[in-house]
Design a protein around this motif. Structure first.
Motif, PDB file in Angstrom:
ATOM      1  N   ALA A  74      12.650  21.027  20.659  1.00  0.00           N
ATOM      2  CA  ALA A  74      11.189  21.120  20.544  1.00  0.00           C
ATOM      3  C   ALA A  74      10.696  22.275  21.413  1.00  0.00           C
ATOM      4  O   ALA A  74      11.383  22.696  22.352  1.00  0.00           O
ATOM      5  CB  ALA A  74      10.519  19.826  21.001  1.00  0.00           C
ATOM      6  N   ILE A  76       7.237  23.534  23.536  1.00  0.00           N
ATOM      7  CA  ILE A  76       5.908  23.208  24.068  1.00  0.00           C
ATOM      8  C   ILE A  76       5.225  24.527  24.418  1.00  0.00           C
ATOM      9  O   ILE A  76       5.816  25.371  25.097  1.00  0.00           O
ATOM     10  CB  ILE A  76       6.025  22.332  25.329  1.00  0.00           C
ATOM     11  CG1 ILE A  76       6.691  20.997  24.989  1.00  0.00           C
ATOM     12  CG2 ILE A  76       4.661  22.102  25.969  1.00  0.00           C
ATOM     13  CD1 ILE A  76       7.061  20.164  26.216  1.00  0.00           C
ATOM     14  N   ALA A 104       4.182  25.320  13.798  1.00  0.00           N
ATOM     15  CA  ALA A 104       4.351  23.863  13.852  1.00  0.00           C
ATOM     16  C   ALA A 104       4.519  23.286  12.444  1.00  0.00           C
ATOM     17  O   ALA A 104       5.301  22.363  12.226  1.00  0.00           O
ATOM     18  CB  ALA A 104       3.144  23.215  14.544  1.00  0.00           C
ATOM     19  N   PRO A 110       9.582  20.329  16.179  1.00  0.00           N
ATOM     20  CA  PRO A 110       8.200  20.174  16.628  1.00  0.00           C
ATOM     21  C   PRO A 110       7.771  21.312  17.566  1.00  0.00           C
ATOM     22  O   PRO A 110       8.535  21.716  18.447  1.00  0.00           O
ATOM     23  CB  PRO A 110       8.215  18.843  17.395  1.00  0.00           C
ATOM     24  CG  PRO A 110       9.430  18.133  16.957  1.00  0.00           C
ATOM     25  CD  PRO A 110      10.428  19.180  16.568  1.00  0.00           C
ATOM     26  N   ILE A 112       4.539  22.012  19.956  1.00  0.00           N
ATOM     27  CA  ILE A 112       3.419  21.243  20.501  1.00  0.00           C
ATOM     28  C   ILE A 112       2.401  22.169  21.144  1.00  0.00           C
ATOM     29  O   ILE A 112       2.744  23.044  21.947  1.00  0.00           O
ATOM     30  CB  ILE A 112       3.935  20.219  21.543  1.00  0.00           C
ATOM     31  CG1 ILE A 112       5.051  19.351  20.941  1.00  0.00           C
ATOM     32  CG2 ILE A 112       2.783  19.359  22.058  1.00  0.00           C
ATOM     33  CD1 ILE A 112       4.665  18.533  19.726  1.00  0.00           C
ATOM     34  N   GLY A 114      -0.287  22.957  23.601  1.00  0.00           N
ATOM     35  CA  GLY A 114      -0.887  22.577  24.891  1.00  0.00           C
ATOM     36  C   GLY A 114      -1.700  23.728  25.445  1.00  0.00           C
ATOM     37  O   GLY A 114      -1.624  24.038  26.639  1.00  0.00           O
ATOM     38  N   LYS A 135      -3.085  18.137  30.223  1.00  0.00           N
ATOM     39  CA  LYS A 135      -2.693  18.413  28.829  1.00  0.00           C
ATOM     40  C   LYS A 135      -1.237  18.859  28.731  1.00  0.00           C
ATOM     41  O   LYS A 135      -0.615  18.734  27.673  1.00  0.00           O
ATOM     42  CB  LYS A 135      -3.608  19.472  28.213  1.00  0.00           C
ATOM     43  CG  LYS A 135      -5.020  18.998  27.976  1.00  0.00           C
ATOM     44  CD  LYS A 135      -5.100  17.898  26.920  1.00  0.00           C
ATOM     45  CE  LYS A 135      -6.462  17.246  26.880  1.00  0.00           C
ATOM     46  NZ  LYS A 135      -6.453  15.888  26.319  1.00  0.00           N
ATOM     47  N   ASP A 138       0.588  15.597  28.526  1.00  0.00           N
ATOM     48  CA  ASP A 138       0.393  15.044  27.168  1.00  0.00           C
ATOM     49  C   ASP A 138       1.292  15.776  26.166  1.00  0.00           C
ATOM     50  O   ASP A 138       1.876  15.164  25.267  1.00  0.00           O
ATOM     51  CB  ASP A 138      -1.064  15.207  26.715  1.00  0.00           C
ATOM     52  CG  ASP A 138      -2.043  14.407  27.562  1.00  0.00           C
ATOM     53  OD1 ASP A 138      -1.589  13.539  28.341  1.00  0.00           O
ATOM     54  OD2 ASP A 138      -3.260  14.662  27.453  1.00  0.00           O
ATOM     55  N   ALA A 139       1.368  17.089  26.320  1.00  0.00           N
ATOM     56  CA  ALA A 139       2.181  17.888  25.395  1.00  0.00           C
ATOM     57  C   ALA A 139       3.658  17.509  25.513  1.00  0.00           C
ATOM     58  O   ALA A 139       4.374  17.457  24.509  1.00  0.00           O
ATOM     59  CB  ALA A 139       1.979  19.379  25.679  1.00  0.00           C
ATOM     60  N   ALA A 142       4.204  14.295  23.672  1.00  0.00           N
ATOM     61  CA  ALA A 142       4.134  14.547  22.226  1.00  0.00           C
ATOM     62  C   ALA A 142       5.430  15.199  21.738  1.00  0.00           C
ATOM     63  O   ALA A 142       5.912  14.888  20.641  1.00  0.00           O
ATOM     64  CB  ALA A 142       2.934  15.439  21.906  1.00  0.00           C
ATOM     65  N   ALA A 143       5.990  16.083  22.552  1.00  0.00           N
ATOM     66  CA  ALA A 143       7.230  16.774  22.152  1.00  0.00           C
ATOM     67  C   ALA A 143       8.368  15.769  21.982  1.00  0.00           C
ATOM     68  O   ALA A 143       9.063  15.764  20.953  1.00  0.00           O
ATOM     69  CB  ALA A 143       7.597  17.835  23.190  1.00  0.00           C
ATOM     70  N   MET A 146       7.748  13.455  18.979  1.00  0.00           N
ATOM     71  CA  MET A 146       7.901  14.108  17.669  1.00  0.00           C
ATOM     72  C   MET A 146       9.357  14.421  17.336  1.00  0.00           C
ATOM     73  O   MET A 146       9.765  14.324  16.172  1.00  0.00           O
ATOM     74  CB  MET A 146       7.054  15.384  17.611  1.00  0.00           C
ATOM     75  CG  MET A 146       5.570  15.121  17.534  1.00  0.00           C
ATOM     76  SD  MET A 146       5.124  14.128  16.097  1.00  0.00           S
ATOM     77  CE  MET A 146       5.360  15.315  14.790  1.00  0.00           C
TER      78      MET A 146
END
Ligand code: INI
Length: 154
Positions: A74, A76, A104, A110, A112, A114, A135, A138-139, A142-143, A146
């Motif tokens: 992934a 970010i 994306a 994925p 992500i 951010g 954030k 959060d990213a 999410a990574a 996903m």
């Protein structure tokens, strides 16, 4: 009914982080948030690769190269675009938004988003670890989520 969800187990995942230096106080906090959260998900520190770009405009190009290398699970993307007195903000934010969204959508792994886009430095700092969470963290979540979700689909 079959419901697919990605778990937050980051063991053995290889994560690339593309981060921009412009507004570095903010982006360093985003990076720190992402790094701490990845480690909480059991991602090995040695499996995290960080590359610094000069500004957010350069992030789609950098992320695309990470994707093409096929070395990561992934990507970010972290940055901070803060409105100034000129239209430059709009050009930079449009370019990074559309570039990362394209990658994306079309890439295998994925990617992500951010990247903060805010009117003021205060709003950016609030989202980089002060009042409104981080954030970058959060990213990172999410990574990992996903990657595990994509694995369940394929
Ligand atoms: N780059 C950012 O990351 N954030 C900004 O707020 C910003 N503003 O407002 O100018 C910014 N500009 C630099 C840009 O991303 C490129 O690095 C530069 O234009 C060279 O291509």
């Amino acid at each position: 009914m079959k419901i697919l969800e990605g778990c937050l187990d980051g063991q053995n995942l290889k994560i690339a982080i593309a981060v921009s230096r412009f507004n570095e106080t903010v982006t360093k906090s985003l990076l720190e948030g992402a790094f701490v959260q990845l480690k909480r998900c059991a991602v090995n520190e040695n499996d995290i690769t960080v590359a610094w770009a000069p500004g957010a405009f350069e992030l789609p190009g950098l992320a695309t190269r990470f994707a093409k290398s096929e070395k990561f699970d992934a990507i970010i993307v972290l940055g901070a675009v803060i409105r100034g007195a000129t239209p430059h903000f709009d050009h930079v934010s449009n370019a990074v938004n559309s570039g990362i969204a394209h990658l994306a959508r079309e890439g295998k792994i994925p990617v992500i988003f951010g990247v903060l886009t805010t009117d003021t430095v205060e709003q950016a700092m609030d989202r980089a670890g002060l009042k409104c969470g981080n954030k970058g963290a959060d990213a990172a979540l999410a990574a990992v989520e996903m990657v595990n979700l994509y694995k369940r689909i394929s």
